[in-house]
Design a protein around this motif. Structure first.
Motif, PDB file in Angstrom:
ATOM      1  N   THR A  59       0.848  -1.210  -0.039  1.00 33.90           N
ATOM      2  CA  THR A  59      -0.101  -0.166   0.060  1.00 33.90           C
ATOM      3  C   THR A  59       0.907   1.247   0.222  1.00 33.90           C
ATOM      4  O   THR A  59       2.038   1.224   0.395  1.00 33.90           O
ATOM      5  CB  THR A  59      -0.866   0.067   1.092  1.00 33.90           C
ATOM      6  OG1 THR A  59      -0.326   0.042   2.480  1.00 33.90           O
ATOM      7  CG2 THR A  59      -1.950  -1.479   1.172  1.00 33.90           C
ATOM      8  N   VAL A  99       0.384   5.332   1.047  1.00 35.69           N
ATOM      9  CA  VAL A  99      -0.600   6.554   1.496  1.00 35.69           C
ATOM     10  C   VAL A  99       0.452   7.760   1.715  1.00 35.69           C
ATOM     11  O   VAL A  99       1.364   7.618   2.251  1.00 35.69           O
ATOM     12  CB  VAL A  99      -1.044   6.141   2.992  1.00 35.69           C
ATOM     13  CG1 VAL A  99      -2.070   6.915   3.185  1.00 35.69           C
ATOM     14  CG2 VAL A  99      -1.731   4.625   2.765  1.00 35.69           C
ATOM     15  N   ALA A 121      -4.616   7.365  -1.161  1.00 34.35           N
ATOM     16  CA  ALA A 121      -4.258   6.119  -0.710  1.00 34.35           C
ATOM     17  C   ALA A 121      -4.193   5.295  -1.787  1.00 34.35           C
ATOM     18  O   ALA A 121      -5.180   5.239  -2.673  1.00 34.35           O
ATOM     19  CB  ALA A 121      -4.989   5.542   0.453  1.00 34.35           C
ATOM     20  N   VAL A 122      -3.339   4.228  -1.970  1.00 39.26           N
ATOM     21  CA  VAL A 122      -3.396   3.440  -3.059  1.00 39.26           C
ATOM     22  C   VAL A 122      -3.443   1.976  -2.395  1.00 39.26           C
ATOM     23  O   VAL A 122      -2.468   1.707  -1.746  1.00 39.26           O
ATOM     24  CB  VAL A 122      -2.182   3.391  -4.114  1.00 39.26           C
ATOM     25  CG1 VAL A 122      -2.256   2.738  -5.330  1.00 39.26           C
ATOM     26  CG2 VAL A 122      -2.015   4.788  -4.288  1.00 39.26           C
ATOM     27  N   ALA A 123      -4.373   1.307  -2.762  1.00 38.55           N
ATOM     28  CA  ALA A 123      -4.531  -0.168  -2.338  1.00 38.55           C
ATOM     29  C   ALA A 123      -3.430  -1.412  -2.961  1.00 38.55           C
ATOM     30  O   ALA A 123      -3.115  -0.814  -4.105  1.00 38.55           O
ATOM     31  CB  ALA A 123      -6.069  -0.684  -2.506  1.00 38.55           C
ATOM     32  N   ARG A 124      -3.251  -2.068  -2.206  1.00 34.99           N
ATOM     33  CA  ARG A 124      -2.208  -3.259  -2.822  1.00 34.99           C
ATOM     34  C   ARG A 124      -2.953  -3.474  -4.098  1.00 34.99           C
ATOM     35  O   ARG A 124      -4.196  -4.342  -3.996  1.00 34.99           O
ATOM     36  CB  ARG A 124      -2.304  -4.234  -1.764  1.00 34.99           C
ATOM     37  CG  ARG A 124      -1.161  -5.178  -2.139  1.00 34.99           C
ATOM     38  CD  ARG A 124      -1.105  -6.442  -1.047  1.00 34.99           C
ATOM     39  NE  ARG A 124      -0.515  -6.083   0.270  1.00 34.99           N
ATOM     40  CZ  ARG A 124      -1.192  -5.478   1.473  1.00 34.99           C
ATOM     41  NH1 ARG A 124      -2.495  -5.999   1.459  1.00 34.99           N
ATOM     42  NH2 ARG A 124      -0.700  -5.325   2.493  1.00 34.99           N
ATOM     43  N   GLU A 161      -3.402  -2.019  -6.760  1.00 38.22           N
ATOM     44  CA  GLU A 161      -4.347  -1.284  -7.632  1.00 38.22           C
ATOM     45  C   GLU A 161      -3.395  -0.494  -8.566  1.00 38.22           C
ATOM     46  O   GLU A 161      -2.422  -0.092  -8.345  1.00 38.22           O
ATOM     47  CB  GLU A 161      -5.084  -0.195  -6.539  1.00 38.22           C
ATOM     48  CG  GLU A 161      -5.874   0.792  -7.104  1.00 38.22           C
ATOM     49  CD  GLU A 161      -6.597   1.769  -6.107  1.00 38.22           C
ATOM     50  OE1 GLU A 161      -7.921   1.852  -6.316  1.00 38.22           O
ATOM     51  OE2 GLU A 161      -6.179   2.127  -5.080  1.00 38.22           O
ATOM     52  N   GLU A 214       3.402   0.469   3.049  1.00 38.82           N
ATOM     53  CA  GLU A 214       2.929  -0.558   3.846  1.00 38.82           C
ATOM     54  C   GLU A 214       3.194  -0.037   5.428  1.00 38.82           C
ATOM     55  O   GLU A 214       3.521  -0.824   6.161  1.00 38.82           O
ATOM     56  CB  GLU A 214       3.916  -1.689   3.528  1.00 38.82           C
ATOM     57  CG  GLU A 214       3.238  -3.265   3.694  1.00 38.82           C
ATOM     58  CD  GLU A 214       2.151  -3.460   3.054  1.00 38.82           C
ATOM     59  OE1 GLU A 214       1.400  -4.745   3.551  1.00 38.82           O
ATOM     60  OE2 GLU A 214       1.818  -2.873   2.143  1.00 38.82           O
ATOM     61  N   THR A 219       1.151  -2.905  -7.159  1.00 35.51           N
ATOM     62  CA  THR A 219       0.507  -1.667  -6.954  1.00 35.51           C
ATOM     63  C   THR A 219       1.107  -0.660  -7.626  1.00 35.51           C
ATOM     64  O   THR A 219       2.482  -0.433  -7.752  1.00 35.51           O
ATOM     65  CB  THR A 219       0.845  -1.149  -5.499  1.00 35.51           C
ATOM     66  OG1 THR A 219       0.266  -2.370  -4.765  1.00 35.51           O
ATOM     67  CG2 THR A 219       0.206   0.136  -5.060  1.00 35.51           C
TER      68      THR A 219
END
Length: 254
Positions: A2, A4, A24-27, A29, A62, A187
């Motif tokens: 992740t 953020v 925020a960028v999700a795992r 994504e 992370e 990601t």
């Protein structure tokens, strides 16, 4: 992994180029950054990748502050494909891609079979295997861009940052590069000028204007006629694609 960003601000002189950006960028994504020229896309990418120190705010990968991660350790997790890169040294395509293995090797370690396999796989992914022995200076702009992506892939990152990766590419390779990015299960954060490509390949989109986030969300929620008019100063109709349902932007002549 992740990514953020908390209230990032950075600039040049006294002028803020990135102003209070949080995202925020999700795992796994793929996040697209779009906006007019000068909106801060490239600067924000460099802040997210830990290549620039913000005036204020922080970036976490992370859950860990990027500023606290050693550069070599960060390079084993994060790869950055910049918009323009050049060298005057006479090197081959393979030599350039081999540089991606640097974070994984010590000063005394030899070149391993695993290193060679990573380079070969990266060249194949961008359709440059047959050009591996070609001298860098003889490549076209689009071919160089594909080699930059291959070097990043050889790095075996878990997070990929790309600044205008489709520049100089023909439409076939634009689509192939972005399709590959989506299929890598990494990601990814990618800055793009082409709004239709962003709509087609990004899970979510962040719109920047004058260094600030104007809108964020899935393409179908963000890419509206009103936003295109307000931010990009264009008239366009936004319709769902009959093939995949994602937004398709039909620009109207001026």
């Amino acid at each position: 992994m992740t990514v953020v960003a908390h209230d990032l601000t950075w600039g040049a002189g006294r002028r803020a180029i990135v102003a209070g950006v949080s995202l925020a960028v999700a795992r796994g994504e793929t996040l697209g950054l779009i906006g007019p020229n000068g909106s801060g896309k490239s600067s924000l990418l460099r802040l997210l990748a830990g290549l620039r120190k913000p005036w204020s705010g922080r970036v976490e990968i992370e859950g860990r502050d990027v500023a606290a991660v050693a550069r070599r350790a960060l390079a084993r997790q994060v790869a950055f494909v910049q918009q323009h890169a050049a060298t005057e040294t006479s090197v081959t395509v393979r030599d350039v891609v081999r540089l991606g293995r640097t974070p994984h090797r010590s000063a005394l370690s030899g070149w391993s079979a695993a290193d060679e396999a990573a380079v070969a796989a990266a060249l194949a992914r961008v359709d440059m295997t047959e050009r591996a022995a070609q001298v860098w200076q003889t490549l076209s702009g689009g071919e160089r861009q594909r080699v930059h992506v291959a070097r990043a892939l050889a790095q075996a990152p878990r997070i990929l940052f790309l600044d205008e990766p489709t520049n100089h590419l023909d439409i076939h390779h634009q689509i192939e590069i972005l399709r590959m990015v989506r299929e890598l299960a990494l990601t990814s954060v990618v800055a793009l000028h082409d709004l239709n490509l962003a709509a087609m390949f990004c899970d979510r989109i962040v719109v920047l204007q004058a260094g600030s986030v104007i809108a964020a969300g899935p393409p179908e929620a963000v890419l509206t006629t009103d936003l295109l008019r307000a931010v990009f100063r264009v008239e366009a109709e936004v319709v769902p694609s009959p093939r995949h349902g994602r937004p398709r932007i039909l620009f109207e002549p001026g």
